[in-house]
Design an enzyme around this catalytic site. Structure first.
Site, PDB file in Angstrom:
ATOM      1  CD  GLU A  18      -1.490   0.523   3.734  1.00 50.44           C
ATOM      2  OE1 GLU A  18      -2.222  -0.207   3.773  1.00 50.44           O
ATOM      3  OE2 GLU A  18      -1.147   1.558   4.277  1.00 50.44           O
ATOM      4  NE  ARG A  58     -12.401   0.827  22.676  1.00 47.72           N
ATOM      5  CZ  ARG A  58     -13.309   0.676  23.725  1.00 47.72           C
ATOM      6  NH1 ARG A  58     -13.758   1.902  24.095  1.00 47.72           N
ATOM      7  NH2 ARG A  58     -13.566  -0.281  24.151  1.00 47.72           N
ATOM      8  CG  HIS A  76      -1.905  -8.177  10.006  1.00 46.96           C
ATOM      9  ND1 HIS A  76      -0.820  -7.922   9.384  1.00 46.96           N
ATOM     10  CD2 HIS A  76      -2.648  -7.223  10.339  1.00 46.96           C
ATOM     11  CE1 HIS A  76      -0.888  -6.435   9.318  1.00 46.96           C
ATOM     12  NE2 HIS A  76      -1.910  -6.016   9.680  1.00 46.96           N
ATOM     13  CB  CYS A 105      -2.178  -5.410   6.478  1.00 47.48           C
ATOM     14  SG  CYS A 105      -1.708  -3.813   7.134  1.00 47.48           S
TER      15      CYS A 105
END
Lengths: 130, 344
Positions: free
Chosen positions: B78, B198, B233, B109
Site C-alpha cells: 500500500e 477501536r 497479521h 495489509c
C-alpha cells in the site's frame, strides 16, 4: 526528461551490474566496452558482475551535486569486485568512522535520485558492508 | 480454494532495513510517557522504498529457489513509489525476468497473501511453472497518531512452484474472506491513512481473521492442535495473541512468528515475514497456519506443511533473526528526514 531516457537505456547496467566479458581473453569490464581493453577483441558478451567485493578506498562528501543534497554526508568508494573489476559506488547504512579499507561489501538495490515529488525515480546499485 | 496440482514454496527471502526507531522517541516528541506497544520499529533509509526492499527480498527468495524462469511477479503493497507505474516491473527488470505476468496488488495489509493466492492458482492450474509473490511496505503513520508507533518497513518474498522434491513446504489449503468494512483507509491524494481507532478491532481484525481461520478448519477438517506454528497479521503486539487464544492456539505456537514487538507492523509484509521466521526453524512434517488481515476488509488463511527439503534449502536463508539483530538506532529527527517528513 532527458535523464529519464538515458537512464532507461542503461537500466540493466544500474539494476543488475551488467557489464561485458571478452570471449577471447576472458577479461571482464564494467561499465561495458565495445572493444576489449586488454586484447582488442570485439567478441564481447553481456555478463552480470559479481555482487560482492572489497573497499579499495573511500571518501566522505559533505557537499554533493545538486539533487543529492538529502543524502549528505555521502560516502563514495572504489570497490574491487570479486572478479577484479573496479567500480565507483555509494556506500550506505554506515558512517565514515566505521569504514576501513579492505572491508567486504555487497551491492544492494537503492534509490539513486528522484526528480522531486512529480518526476521519475532512478534506481541502481550501492554498497553495504557485509 | 483447491488447486489442480499441489503447490509448494521453492524459496523465501526477507528484507528488513537497518535502522530502528525506539518508540520512546515517538513518545518523547508527541505524547510523552514511555514506549509504545512495540519496543522499536524498522525504518527504511532515505534511499529505500517499496521497490528497493521488494527487489532485495526477491533476490534472496530467488537465490534459495534456484529457478531460472518466473511466470508471474506480484507485489502486494500500500506504499507504492508511484501512484501510476507498477512496482512489479522494477522487480522484474532487477531480476532479469521479462516474460512474466507482472502486477501490483493492493489490499492494505493483506496484499501479499492475495498475491500468494493468485500465484498459487496460476501454478496450481499448470498455467505457469514458478511465480513470485512479494509483500512490502514502508508503512506510514501520521506524525503523533497512534499508528506512528507501530508502522514499520520491510519485505518478504516467496517463490511458489509445483510441488517437487526441492520445494521446502507445501501450501496444502487456503481460503479467503472479505466484507466491505471501513476500518482504515487512505483517499487518493492523501499522504497518511486514517482509521477508526477501536473499530479496527472487533468488527475488522477479529471478525475477519476468526472467520477465515474457522472456514479453513471447517473446509479441510483441521483444528488448532494440528499446527505446530501459527502466524497471524500483527498490527500491534496484542491482537495476534488475542486472536490466537480465541481460536484455540497456545502462545508457544505463535511466539516464533511474532515480530511486531521488535520491528513494528510491516503491513503487507507482516504475516509473510512471520512465516519466514517460522520457516527459519521448522522441521519436516510440521504444519504452519498463516492468517493475514487487510483493512477494508478481509483475511486469507493458509495451511502449510513443511517437507524434508527444508534443512537443505535453509542453508541459503538469510535468517529473520539475523536481520533483526543487525541494526542501527536512530532518533526522531533522523527518522523524520529518512521518511520525508522534513526536507530542505
Amino acid at each position: 526528461m532527458k535523464l529519464s531516457i538515458s537512464y532507461w537505456r542503461l537500466k540493466d547496467r544500474y539494476y543488475r551490474l551488467v557489464g561485458v566479458r571478452c570471449e577471447e581473453c576472458k577479461n571482464e569490464f564494467f561499465p561495458p566496452v565495445y572493444v576489449c581493453r586488454r586484447c582488442g577483441s570485439r567478441s564481447l558478451t553481456d555478463k552480470e558482475m559479481p555482487k560482492t567485493g572489497k573497499i579499495l578506498t573511500y571518501t566522505e562528501l559533505k557537499e554533493t551535486l545538486a539533487g543529492f543534497e538529502d543524502q549528505e554526508p555521502m560516502l563514495l568508494g572504489i570497490i574491487q569486485l570479486d572478479n577484479g573489476v573496479r567500480i565507483l559506488g555509494q556506500i550506505v547504512d554506515t558512517a565514515a568512522e566505521n569504514l576501513s579499507i579492505g572491508d567486504r561489501v555487497k551491492a544492494v538495490f537503492r534509490k539513486i535520485q528522484e526528480h522531486g515529488s512529480s518526476g521519475q525515480i532512478f534506481y541502481g546499485y550501492k554498497f553495504v558492508r557485509t | 480454494m483447491k488447486t489442480h496440482y499441489d503447490v509448494g514454496i521453492a524459496g523465501y527471502g526477507v528484507y528488513i532495513p537497518t535502522y530502528r526507531l525506539p518508540t520512546t522517541e515517538i513518545a518523547r516528541i508527541w505524547k510523552g510517557g514511555g514506549a509504545g506497544p512495540n519496543k522499536e520499529k524498522a525504518v527504511a533509509c532515505i534511499d529505500e522504498d517499496s521497490a528497493t526492499m521488494a527487489v532485495e527480498a526477491a533476490r534472496r527468495a530467488m537465490d534459495m529457489a534456484q529457478v531460472s524462469k518466473l511466470g508471474a511477479i506480484f507485489v502486494g503493497t500500500e506504499s507504492k513509489p508511484y501512484a501510476v507505474k507498477p512496482t512489479s516491473t522494477v522487480v522484474a527488470q532487477a531480476l532479469g525476468q521479462h516474460f512474466v505476468l507482472a502486477a501490483d496488488m493492493e489490499f492494505a495489509c493483506k496484499a501479499a497473501t492475495e498475491a500468494l493466492q493468485v500465484v498459487r492458482g496460476l501454478v496450481g492450474s499448470g498455467m505457469i511453472e514458478n511465480g513470485l509473490a512479494i509483500g512490502v511496505d514502508t508503512a506510514q503513520g501520521r506524525p503523533g497518531d497512534d499508528l506512528e508507533y507501530t508502522t514499520g518497513s520491510g519485505a518478504a518474498a516467496y517463490v511458489l512452484s509445483r510441488s517437487n522434491p526441492d520445494t521446502l513446504a507445501t501450501v496444502e489449503a487456503g481460503v479467503s474472506y472479505v466484507t466491505d468494512t471501513g476500518d482504515f483507509w487512505r483517499r487518493q491524494t492523501e499522504k497518511y491513512p486514517r482509521h477508526l481507532s477501536r473499530f479496527t478491532g472487533e468488527p475488522a481484525y477479529f471478525h475477519h481473521v476468526e472467520t477465515s481461520v474457522k472456514q479453513l478448519f471447517e473446509t479441510y477438517g483441521l483444528k488448532a492442535n494440528d499446527f505446530t506454528y501459527a502466524v497471524f497479521h500483527q498490527p500491534n503486539p496484542r491482537f495476534p495473541v488475542e486472536v490466537a487464544y480465541r481460536l484455540g492456539f497456545k502462545f508457544e505456537q505463535i511466539k516464533t512468528g511474532l515480530l511486531n514487538p521488535i520491528i513494528g507492523n510491516t503491513y503487507a509484509a507482516s504475516s509473510p515475514m512471520g512465516l519466514a521466521a517460522v520457516l527459519d526453524e521448522a522441521k519436516p512434517g510440521e504444519r504452519v497456519l498463516v492468517a493475514s488481515f487487510g483493512s477494508g476488509a478481509g483475511s486469507d488463511a493458509f495451511s502449510i506443511k513443511i517437507t524434508a527439503s527444508i534443512d537443505e534449502k535453509r542453508k541459503k536463508a538469510v535468517k529473520v533473526s539475523d536481520l533483526i539483530s543487525k541494526n542501527i538506532k536512530i532518533d526522531y529527527a533522523t527518522y523524520a528526514k529518512f521518511r520525508g517528513k522534513i526536507s530542505r
